[in-house]
Motif scaffolding. Sequence first.
Motif, mmCIF file in Angstrom:
data_model
loop_
_atom_site.group_PDB
_atom_site.id
_atom_site.type_symbol
_atom_site.label_atom_id
_atom_site.label_comp_id
_atom_site.label_asym_id
_atom_site.label_seq_id
_atom_site.Cartn_x
_atom_site.Cartn_y
_atom_site.Cartn_z
ATOM 1 N N GLY A 140 -5.343 2.828 2.681
ATOM 2 C CA GLY A 140 -6.626 3.387 2.259
ATOM 3 C C GLY A 140 -7.323 2.495 1.261
ATOM 4 N N TRP A 141 -8.678 2.466 1.362
ATOM 5 C CA TRP A 141 -9.475 1.581 0.514
ATOM 6 C C TRP A 141 -10.661 2.299 -0.113
ATOM 7 C CZ3 TRP A 141 -6.528 -2.506 0.284
ATOM 8 C CH2 TRP A 141 -5.747 -2.863 1.396
ATOM 9 N N THR A 142 -10.711 3.620 0.056
ATOM 10 C CA THR A 142 -11.874 4.375 -0.406
ATOM 11 C C THR A 142 -11.428 5.437 -1.395
ATOM 12 O OG1 THR A 142 -12.933 4.053 1.755
ATOM 13 C CG2 THR A 142 -13.808 5.812 0.338
ATOM 14 N N TRP A 143 -12.066 5.473 -2.560
ATOM 15 C CA TRP A 143 -11.701 6.446 -3.581
ATOM 16 C C TRP A 143 -11.797 7.867 -3.031
ATOM 17 C CZ3 TRP A 143 -9.565 5.407 -8.203
ATOM 18 C CH2 TRP A 143 -9.710 4.127 -8.732
ATOM 19 N N ASN A 144 -10.792 8.670 -3.344
ATOM 20 C CA ASN A 144 -10.840 10.097 -3.054
ATOM 21 C C ASN A 144 -11.735 10.749 -4.114
ATOM 22 O OD1 ASN A 144 -10.410 12.856 -2.825
ATOM 23 N ND2 ASN A 144 -8.218 12.651 -2.408
ATOM 24 N N ARG A 145 -12.959 11.014 -3.743
ATOM 25 C CA ARG A 145 -13.947 11.486 -4.718
ATOM 26 C C ARG A 145 -13.662 12.907 -5.189
ATOM 27 N NH1 ARG A 145 -17.415 7.386 -6.773
ATOM 28 N NH2 ARG A 145 -17.191 5.680 -5.269
ATOM 29 N N GLU A 146 -12.825 13.652 -4.446
ATOM 30 C CA GLU A 146 -12.443 14.974 -4.934
ATOM 31 C C GLU A 146 -11.554 14.850 -6.168
ATOM 32 O OE1 GLU A 146 -10.691 17.262 -1.859
ATOM 33 O OE2 GLU A 146 -12.476 17.229 -0.567
ATOM 34 N N LEU A 147 -10.709 13.808 -6.192
ATOM 35 C CA LEU A 147 -9.829 13.581 -7.336
ATOM 36 C C LEU A 147 -10.477 12.647 -8.357
ATOM 37 C CD1 LEU A 147 -6.401 13.133 -5.491
ATOM 38 C CD2 LEU A 147 -7.254 15.170 -6.659
ATOM 39 N N PHE A 148 -11.228 11.660 -7.874
ATOM 40 C CA PHE A 148 -11.835 10.660 -8.762
ATOM 41 C C PHE A 148 -13.336 10.577 -8.462
ATOM 42 C CE2 PHE A 148 -7.394 9.516 -8.441
ATOM 43 C CZ PHE A 148 -7.046 9.191 -9.733
ATOM 44 N N PRO A 149 -14.080 11.565 -8.947
ATOM 45 C CA PRO A 149 -15.531 11.554 -8.662
ATOM 46 C C PRO A 149 -16.260 10.395 -9.327
ATOM 47 C CG PRO A 149 -14.969 13.310 -10.209
ATOM 48 C CD PRO A 149 -13.672 12.767 -9.693
ATOM 49 N N GLU A 150 -15.725 9.866 -10.433
ATOM 50 C CA GLU A 150 -16.344 8.746 -11.137
ATOM 51 C C GLU A 150 -15.288 7.692 -11.442
ATOM 52 O OE1 GLU A 150 -19.922 10.831 -13.650
ATOM 53 O OE2 GLU A 150 -17.909 10.860 -14.527
ATOM 54 N N PRO A 151 -14.824 6.966 -10.425
ATOM 55 C CA PRO A 151 -13.725 6.023 -10.659
ATOM 56 C C PRO A 151 -14.066 4.924 -11.653
ATOM 57 C CG PRO A 151 -14.678 5.739 -8.465
ATOM 58 C CD PRO A 151 -15.244 7.003 -9.017
ATOM 59 N N GLU A 152 -15.322 4.435 -11.619
ATOM 60 C CA GLU A 152 -15.677 3.370 -12.557
ATOM 61 C C GLU A 152 -15.573 3.873 -13.990
ATOM 62 O OE1 GLU A 152 -17.542 4.557 -10.142
ATOM 63 O OE2 GLU A 152 -18.405 2.942 -8.899
ATOM 64 N N GLY A 153 -16.086 5.059 -14.254
ATOM 65 C CA GLY A 153 -16.008 5.615 -15.599
ATOM 66 C C GLY A 153 -14.586 5.916 -16.011
ATOM 67 N N PHE A 154 -13.762 6.375 -15.052
ATOM 68 C CA PHE A 154 -12.367 6.649 -15.367
ATOM 69 C C PHE A 154 -11.640 5.367 -15.755
ATOM 70 C CE2 PHE A 154 -8.018 6.546 -13.645
ATOM 71 C CZ PHE A 154 -7.425 7.412 -14.543
ATOM 72 N N LEU A 155 -11.798 4.310 -14.954
ATOM 73 C CA LEU A 155 -11.115 3.055 -15.258
ATOM 74 C C LEU A 155 -11.614 2.464 -16.569
ATOM 75 C CD1 LEU A 155 -10.992 1.467 -11.686
ATOM 76 C CD2 LEU A 155 -9.132 2.586 -12.930
ATOM 77 N N GLU A 156 -12.897 2.657 -16.855
ATOM 78 C CA GLU A 156 -13.443 2.187 -18.131
ATOM 79 C C GLU A 156 -12.812 2.945 -19.301
ATOM 80 O OE1 GLU A 156 -17.758 1.520 -20.381
ATOM 81 O OE2 GLU A 156 -17.655 2.460 -18.403
ATOM 82 N N SER A 157 -12.560 4.242 -19.102
ATOM 83 C CA SER A 157 -11.937 5.015 -20.174
ATOM 84 C C SER A 157 -10.511 4.539 -20.428
ATOM 85 C CB SER A 157 -11.953 6.504 -19.834
ATOM 86 O OG SER A 157 -11.066 6.822 -18.777
ATOM 87 N N LEU A 158 -9.786 4.144 -19.372
ATOM 88 C CA LEU A 158 -8.449 3.572 -19.575
ATOM 89 C C LEU A 158 -8.549 2.270 -20.358
ATOM 90 C CD1 LEU A 158 -6.652 4.071 -16.111
ATOM 91 C CD2 LEU A 158 -6.551 5.542 -18.137
ATOM 92 N N ASP A 159 -9.513 1.462 -19.990
ATOM 93 C CA ASP A 159 -9.703 0.183 -20.681
ATOM 94 C C ASP A 159 -10.000 0.407 -22.152
ATOM 95 O OD1 ASP A 159 -10.030 -2.788 -20.387
ATOM 96 O OD2 ASP A 159 -12.015 -2.284 -21.172
ATOM 97 N N GLU A 160 -10.781 1.414 -22.456
ATOM 98 C CA GLU A 160 -11.100 1.707 -23.853
ATOM 99 C C GLU A 160 -9.874 2.163 -24.627
ATOM 100 O OE1 GLU A 160 -14.174 4.568 -23.433
ATOM 101 O OE2 GLU A 160 -15.766 3.069 -23.072
ATOM 102 N N MET A 161 -8.908 2.757 -23.942
ATOM 103 C CA MET A 161 -7.652 3.136 -24.588
ATOM 104 C C MET A 161 -6.710 1.938 -24.775
ATOM 105 S SD MET A 161 -6.503 6.637 -22.667
ATOM 106 C CE MET A 161 -7.696 7.804 -22.041
ATOM 107 N N GLY A 162 -7.070 0.796 -24.200
ATOM 108 C CA GLY A 162 -6.205 -0.375 -24.273
ATOM 109 C C GLY A 162 -5.243 -0.482 -23.119
ATOM 110 N N LEU A 163 -5.482 0.284 -22.031
ATOM 111 C CA LEU A 163 -4.576 0.301 -20.893
ATOM 112 C C LEU A 163 -5.125 -0.524 -19.741
ATOM 113 C CD1 LEU A 163 -3.640 4.099 -20.809
ATOM 114 C CD2 LEU A 163 -2.383 2.231 -21.893
#
Length: 889
Positions: free
Chosen positions: A251-274
């Motif tokens: 699979g190559w497409t975000w499951n939008r039911e689980l990750f409606p905003e993947p870019e924002g989610f990954l950015e939030s991990l980055d802000e935590m230092g992860l």
Amino acid sequence: MSLADYHVPEFSPVADEAATVETDSCRFTVLAPRLIRLEHDPGGEFEDRPSQAIWYRDQPVPEFSVARTDGTLEIETEHLYLRYDLGAGFTSESLAITLTELGATWHYGDSEDNLGGTTRTLDGVDGQTDLEPGLLSRDGWTVLEDTDRLVFEDGWVTPRDAHEDYEDLYFFGFGHDYLGALRAYTDIAGDVPMIPRWALGNWWSRYWEYSQDELRELMEQFREEEVPLSVCVLDMDWHVVDNSNHSGWTGWTWNRELFPEPEGFLESLDEMGLRSTLNIHPADGVHSHEDAYPDIAEHVGIDPSRGKPVEFDASDPQFLRGYFEHVIGPLEEDGVDFWWIDWQQWRESPEMAGLDPLWALNHLHALDRTRDGRRPFVLSRWADVGNHRYPIGFSGDTIVSWDSLAFQPYLTGSASNVQFGWWSHDVGGHFGGTGDPHEFGELYARWTQFGAFSPINRIHTSKMPYVDKRPWQYDGEVGDALEDALVRRHELIPYLYTMVRRNHARSEPLIQPLYYHHPEADVAYHRPNQYYFGSELLAAPHVRERGDDTHLSRRPVWLPDGEWYDFTSGERYEGGFHTRYGDLSDVPVYAKAGAIVPLDGEPAFGDTEAPETLRVLAFPGADNTFDLYEDDGVTCASRDGDFATTELRQEWHGDRLFFDIGQSQGQLGHVPDGRTYEICFRGVRDDLDVTVDGAEYTRTYDDETATLTVTVDGIDADEAVSVSLDGDGTNVRADADWRLPQVRTLLRHFSIPAGSKPPLEEHAAAFLRGDRITLDWLGNFAAVLSDRQLRAIAETLVDAGAERIDYAGDDRLFFWNDSRRTDITHQFVRYDRSGVPTNREGESRHGTLPEYDWIPLSKMEAYDWRFSLNYGTFVTVSHGTRDESTIDI
């Protein structure tokens, strides 16, 4: 269409003509004084293209001589003598190479006592499995066959199309210079890339249908619980699984039911230092339901309106370029830091004979990162020799069991024999287990302790709702052990990152089997669960559960000659065998005399940067130097000298100890300004005079670990500090022998009458003082002590014992008597099918226990055996299968 430029390495595959010697059908290339390439082709056609394994044959030409006399070719280097009968082809009679220093001779076709390499995967393995051959052997030589590997042409691989009798061999004749063999291998195969600094922290991984909010909240909880992490893994449910095209693993497409905003989610991990990674299974290609389908379909010439799938084809540069540009690239733009390549276990692509699709993915995913200056890095299974260029390894879906844990230190060490040193195991296991926190907790804690002292520490859980590996879910000693191990891992990052540099620049793996440094000691080849952990430490993790009556884990340990210190307690050990017993807080890691170990003094969630507070553990007993390495942690700029080193140096004079922090060298911007140094002298006395030149200081002392800490603040990179400890004419070391403390540990955990414990301790102390000569006094306590408890006391007081080891089908019984006591005796008996003792040579023995010996159980044709160890008149401990009262070893 060809691959992108950054997908094509810079090869140097053609050897200097002066290094080659040709005959009508053979070519010999002297690559190094102890490394020769051997080619045979009936038509005299030889291969100069780089292979999947070997890229750099253009090496400095070593001195060697060539003689052709009476139909014989002779090539002699400083270390090797090759003899070949001209025109005969490669046979055992026609081709031989002698290692002149060892006097050993290899004949073509000889098999060697190979020390093992690694394996593709531990999927479904419960305990041990067979390993592929490595590059090292006890015979002193190995042969790497490269005949069937593909070669590079126009940027991608192709079959050789050679004569069916063509052979391409590399003879490594390094004797027992094992590190020298690994250096020579990386000279011709390529260096081990530096892994990113953030990869050295703790990873959280679970195969689970997390939503972005659930996973973000979980990461926040790790931070609130002060459990450090550096990597968040998203297993396969990040993408659309339910579809009409295939089973859903690819699979190559975000499951939008689980990750409606993947870019924002990954950015939030980055802000935590992860850092983040996505699990992918590329095998089913790209189908019409995927977001990336229209672009990659057009790229490979498919009309997107037809919905025809874009098949995965590792042989096709057109597909591969589209895969990275239209599938991988857009997801990385969302914020994905690196990739976890899963599945792909089959060995050959249908489109090209000999092409392993896993190798292709490892190779190209690693190189794809270099397009913007990042380091080659991917999490994937082992594909073949040469995979050291594509760290790191995913060892697969391991069964949850003690046997699986016990096998992993051995696998990790032997993998260094092919330079594949950066393994990531499923810490805690993947399949099976009960999930019972009481039953599973001890195993999970021990696995995590091993993970803290392994290359990569990735906590992983399968999709089982009743298996929960969040550390705070475990109470008491299990929870404490988990937290301690995870914090310790982040403390170790400055030390580990320097070892990353050593592996890259000096071809020295982080994990090194004991025989690398003690090749002439037979015992070093029989310690599968012990290993050097970097240049300063030796680890022997607990891999067996606690005994029912001792309530402690048992761990026989062999330490090389010299003086050693417990890394945590500062207790002192002499080289040789001892048996260690420990509760869940016990982690058997030893520092050599003089060891210098830099640590992060303030480890924190999401922070793996060069620390502002550097805690340096320094152990007495020897001179030593440690060059701390620091850079930006992520780019390849260090190849151009963009890094800094700081020399930490110790001089040992018995009654005085000098420790210097030198001025940093190189690019000083990588060293924090105003750094605080906590220099922790472990295993020393409290009453020492301390002098510090170059800074104000404070001093503290910890009685429990015999550690004198000297703290200096505000040290800039261009400043130096010198510390001296003065014992006023007496040794600065503390009286920190381990034996009596271990006796006390045993007695605290034994379920025996409390009134028996003080006299037992008194007798043990008297024995250690030399007031009692034999262990016969233990007979007075036989009524209250079990056999295992008696053994534990005896093994602690005298360095004599036994251990059974079974790895790779090689079942062995070891016994030792380091103290060479003549009152410790043994008896070994084998029994036939009917229970009658056998009388064959080597299958029965008795007498004084040898200083060191072993019996190869797997080679004996008998059914049962019994081994008895007598520590004196009243203390006999038996092992084996003929008597139900026997105990395990």
